[in-house]
Design a protein around this motif. Structure first.
Motif, PDB file in Angstrom:
ATOM      1  N   TRP A 154      37.707 116.301 111.571  1.00  0.00           N
ATOM      2  CA  TRP A 154      38.036 114.923 111.233  1.00  0.00           C
ATOM      3  C   TRP A 154      38.291 114.759 109.734  1.00  0.00           C
ATOM      4  CZ3 TRP A 154      33.567 112.267 114.398  1.00  0.00           C
ATOM      5  CH2 TRP A 154      33.763 112.563 115.752  1.00  0.00           C
ATOM      6  N   SER A 177      38.694 114.089 119.349  1.00  0.00           N
ATOM      7  CA  SER A 177      38.574 112.641 119.198  1.00  0.00           C
ATOM      8  C   SER A 177      39.963 112.053 119.390  1.00  0.00           C
ATOM      9  CB  SER A 177      38.013 112.246 117.836  1.00  0.00           C
ATOM     10  OG  SER A 177      38.072 110.837 117.661  1.00  0.00           O
ATOM     11  N   SER A 178      40.057 111.103 120.290  1.00  0.00           N
ATOM     12  CA  SER A 178      41.365 110.501 120.540  1.00  0.00           C
ATOM     13  C   SER A 178      41.880 109.745 119.330  1.00  0.00           C
ATOM     14  CB  SER A 178      41.275 109.561 121.743  1.00  0.00           C
ATOM     15  OG  SER A 178      40.941 110.270 122.916  1.00  0.00           O
ATOM     16  N   TRP A 179      41.001 109.180 118.567  1.00  0.00           N
ATOM     17  CA  TRP A 179      41.426 108.387 117.428  1.00  0.00           C
ATOM     18  C   TRP A 179      41.857 109.277 116.269  1.00  0.00           C
ATOM     19  CZ3 TRP A 179      41.977 103.304 118.303  1.00  0.00           C
ATOM     20  CH2 TRP A 179      41.339 102.795 119.431  1.00  0.00           C
ATOM     21  N   ALA A 238      45.144 110.676 117.267  1.00  0.00           N
ATOM     22  CA  ALA A 238      46.239 109.728 117.045  1.00  0.00           C
ATOM     23  C   ALA A 238      46.710 109.769 115.595  1.00  0.00           C
ATOM     24  CB  ALA A 238      45.791 108.320 117.418  1.00  0.00           C
ATOM     25  N   ALA A 261      48.236 105.299 115.186  1.00  0.00           N
ATOM     26  CA  ALA A 261      46.847 104.885 115.415  1.00  0.00           C
ATOM     27  C   ALA A 261      46.738 103.370 115.490  1.00  0.00           C
ATOM     28  CB  ALA A 261      45.953 105.439 114.302  1.00  0.00           C
ATOM     29  N   MET A 292      47.929 102.335 118.950  1.00  0.00           N
ATOM     30  CA  MET A 292      46.907 102.615 119.952  1.00  0.00           C
ATOM     31  C   MET A 292      45.753 101.620 119.867  1.00  0.00           C
ATOM     32  SD  MET A 292      44.970 106.215 120.844  1.00  0.00           S
ATOM     33  CE  MET A 292      43.729 106.125 119.563  1.00  0.00           C
ATOM     34  N   ALA A 293      45.361 101.256 118.653  1.00  0.00           N
ATOM     35  CA  ALA A 293      44.283 100.279 118.488  1.00  0.00           C
ATOM     36  C   ALA A 293      44.668  98.925 119.076  1.00  0.00           C
ATOM     37  CB  ALA A 293      43.921 100.144 117.015  1.00  0.00           C
ATOM     38  N   SER A 301      36.431 108.267 124.339  1.00  0.00           N
ATOM     39  CA  SER A 301      37.590 108.515 123.483  1.00  0.00           C
ATOM     40  C   SER A 301      37.197 108.833 122.050  1.00  0.00           C
ATOM     41  CB  SER A 301      38.522 107.304 123.506  1.00  0.00           C
ATOM     42  OG  SER A 301      37.929 106.186 122.862  1.00  0.00           O
ATOM     43  N   PHE A 302      36.025 108.412 121.614  1.00  0.00           N
ATOM     44  CA  PHE A 302      35.622 108.685 120.240  1.00  0.00           C
ATOM     45  C   PHE A 302      35.261 110.150 120.029  1.00  0.00           C
ATOM     46  CE2 PHE A 302      34.798 104.079 120.487  1.00  0.00           C
ATOM     47  CZ  PHE A 302      35.493 103.666 119.372  1.00  0.00           C
TER      48      PHE A 302
END
Length: 496
Positions: free
Chosen positions: A331, A369-371, A374, A383, A386-387, A418-419
């Motif tokens: 990350w 992590s999907s976020w 993204a 991102a 998606m949000a 998703s996190f």
């Protein structure tokens, strides 16, 4: 037109669906019979109002085979067939077979349940979710081109679009209960088969890995958690029979526990609690189950080493969260992307599943992590898209009254996962679940809005709008009245 029955002393107002010539011919063919013996009034005129109406039996829930077949192809096309192998643009037999399965699912979804075959009109579906997904795919494709990886990014975006269109067709052509039941059954079949095939290696690995198909524990937990949530909803909200569902629920929850997926277990527990929050009243069976399970679960958690084993997962003391440490390394690498690069704002394409790390004894790390994915795949713009999609879907699920008791817990379950897992916008199981419920929620809110608008319009007599050629017959042969006919004593002779 009014039909009189002297033995009842009342009149039945009906809407004419046959011409006057047909009705007169029917009367002349059987002059001696009473009206009921000549044929049903409903068959002749269309609508009746009997004095004592017997309520029609409610249709029983049935399992549709074709949606299950389509969902089986869809799930088979998105689950991983190889461990640790990610698509990088090269073509091999596995890629070709999975692409063929996806295209086959799209073809079946376009044919099965069509209006010509089923006689049922297509259900309206809003285009907000599909539009946002297309925008996300376009941004990521542009990012892949900027990163000199256009082929892999384009193929990944095309796979996502094909999957989205397939799901859209399924939602439009099938009833919500049918498609959801088929989807959950398909998830359970893949999850149970993979879990059973991995049981022989459980003693050596400590966690339940799949052998056929070779699925990771988190994916098995995903496949088994959704059907478990559906069964809990059936038992608590829909109040279905416990006998055939409780053993299946125990098996599914047991498989999730054997995977030792901490995120999956927490998300499953939160979803079950939310289902109980939406419960207006508890029946005696549900209340008894709660009174039995709560003390039993508390005793197992606090008087055994289950929590310790789940936290450590066979690692040394203090290193039970090493997987989270590895995630944060990846990350940090994504978040430190310079602002003056294309990758910061439009990403590097949907094919990005790993990121290069510095200062570790390994060189690549899965994003997990999907976020963060993204940000790496579609940049800040993707991102943000998606949000917006996630926030709008979850907020709209609260408005969907007929779906929110099941949709909201499932969406929260997916959001929690998703996190710490990839796939919220990708050819992934998580995307299938979230996109299905996003479309169902859009359809529910759209139909609710249409109903509200129709109620605000002036009332129009149904026979005036539906049967423009109908004529109200009486002894003086008046044309259609501008208002509803008053109840009058019917003339002798019945139909004239």
């Amino acid at each position: 037109m009014e039909v009189s029955r002297r033995e009842r002393g009342t009149s039945i107002t009906v809407v004419r669906r046959m011409t006057a010539m047909d009705a007169a011919r029917n009367v002349q063919a059987h002059p001696g019979r009473p009206l009921a013996a000549r044929g049903s009034v409903t068959q002749i005129f269309g609508v009746t109002r009997p004095r004592n109406r017997v309520p029609a039996p409610q249709p029983t829930a049935r399992f549709d085979v074709m949606p299950f077949v389509i969902w089986t192809l869809v799930v088979a096309s998105v689950i991983p067939w190889r461990v640790g192998v990610y698509f990088s643009g090269s073509i091999d037999p596995v890629v070709v077979i999975k692409a063929a399965l996806g295209v086959g699912a799209l073809g079946l979804a376009a044919v099965v349940g069509s209006p010509q075959r089923s006689g049922r009109a297509l259900s309206p579906v809003g285009g907000a979710s599909l539009g946002l997904i297309l925008i996300f795919a376009a941004i990521s494709t542009f990012g892949g081109a900027a990163a000199n990886d256009l082929p892999a990014a384009a193929v990944s975006s095309i796979r996502l679009v094909i999957l989205a269109i397939t799901i859209l067709l399924i939602v439009r052509r099938h009833r919500p209960a049918s498609l959801l039941r088929s989807l959950l059954v398909a998830f359970a079949v893949f999850g149970v088969i993979s879990a059973v095939s991995g049981l022989p290696a459980l003693s050596s690995t400590g966690r339940l890995f799949g052998a056929f198909p070779p699925l990771q524990p988190n994916i098995i937990a995903m496949l088994c958690s959704l059907p478990a949530i559906g069964i809990v909803h059936d038992l608590v909200i829909a109040r279905r029979a416990w006998a055939p569902r409780l053993p299946v629920l125990i098996v599914l929850v047991g498989i999730v526990a054997l995977t030792q997926s901490r995120t999956g277990l927490v998300a499953l527990l939160v979803a079950i609690v939310l289902i109980f929050v939406f419960t207006r009243r508890l029946d005696i069976k549900t209340l008894s189950a709660i009174l039995i399970m709560v003390p039993l679960t508390t005793a197992v958690l606090f008087y055994s080493n289950l929590l310790t084993q789940l936290a450590q997962r066979g690692e040394a003391v203090g290193r039970g969260i090493s997987t989270l440490d590895s995630r944060t390394v990846a990350w940090g690498a994504v978040l430190s992307t310079p602002n003056d690069t294309w990758a910061r704002w439009v990403g590097s394409g949907l094919s990005v599943k790993q990121v290069a790390v510095v200062g570790q004894y390994w060189t690549d790390q899965v994003l997990d992590s999907s976020w963060i994915s993204a940000l790496a795949q579609a940049g800040v713009l993707g991102a943000l898209v998606m949000a917006i999609w996630v926030a709008a879907t979850i907020l709209n699920s609260v408005r969907a009254r007929r779906l929110r008791s099941f949709a909201f817990p499932v969406l929260v379950f997916t959001l929690i996962r998703s996190f710490l897992e990839n796939g919220l916008i990708d050819s992934n199981l998580m995307f299938i679940v979230f996109f299905v419920f996003a479309l169902l929620i859009e359809r529910e809110n759209l139909l609710s809005g249409l109903t509200t608008v129709s109620r605000s319009l002036p009332h129009v007599e149904p026979y005036r709008s539906a049967q423009v050629s109908s004529i109200a017959f009486s002894r003086n042969r008046h044309s259609f009245p501008s208002t509803r006919p008053k109840r009058q004593r019917p003339p002798k002779g019945g139909i004239e």
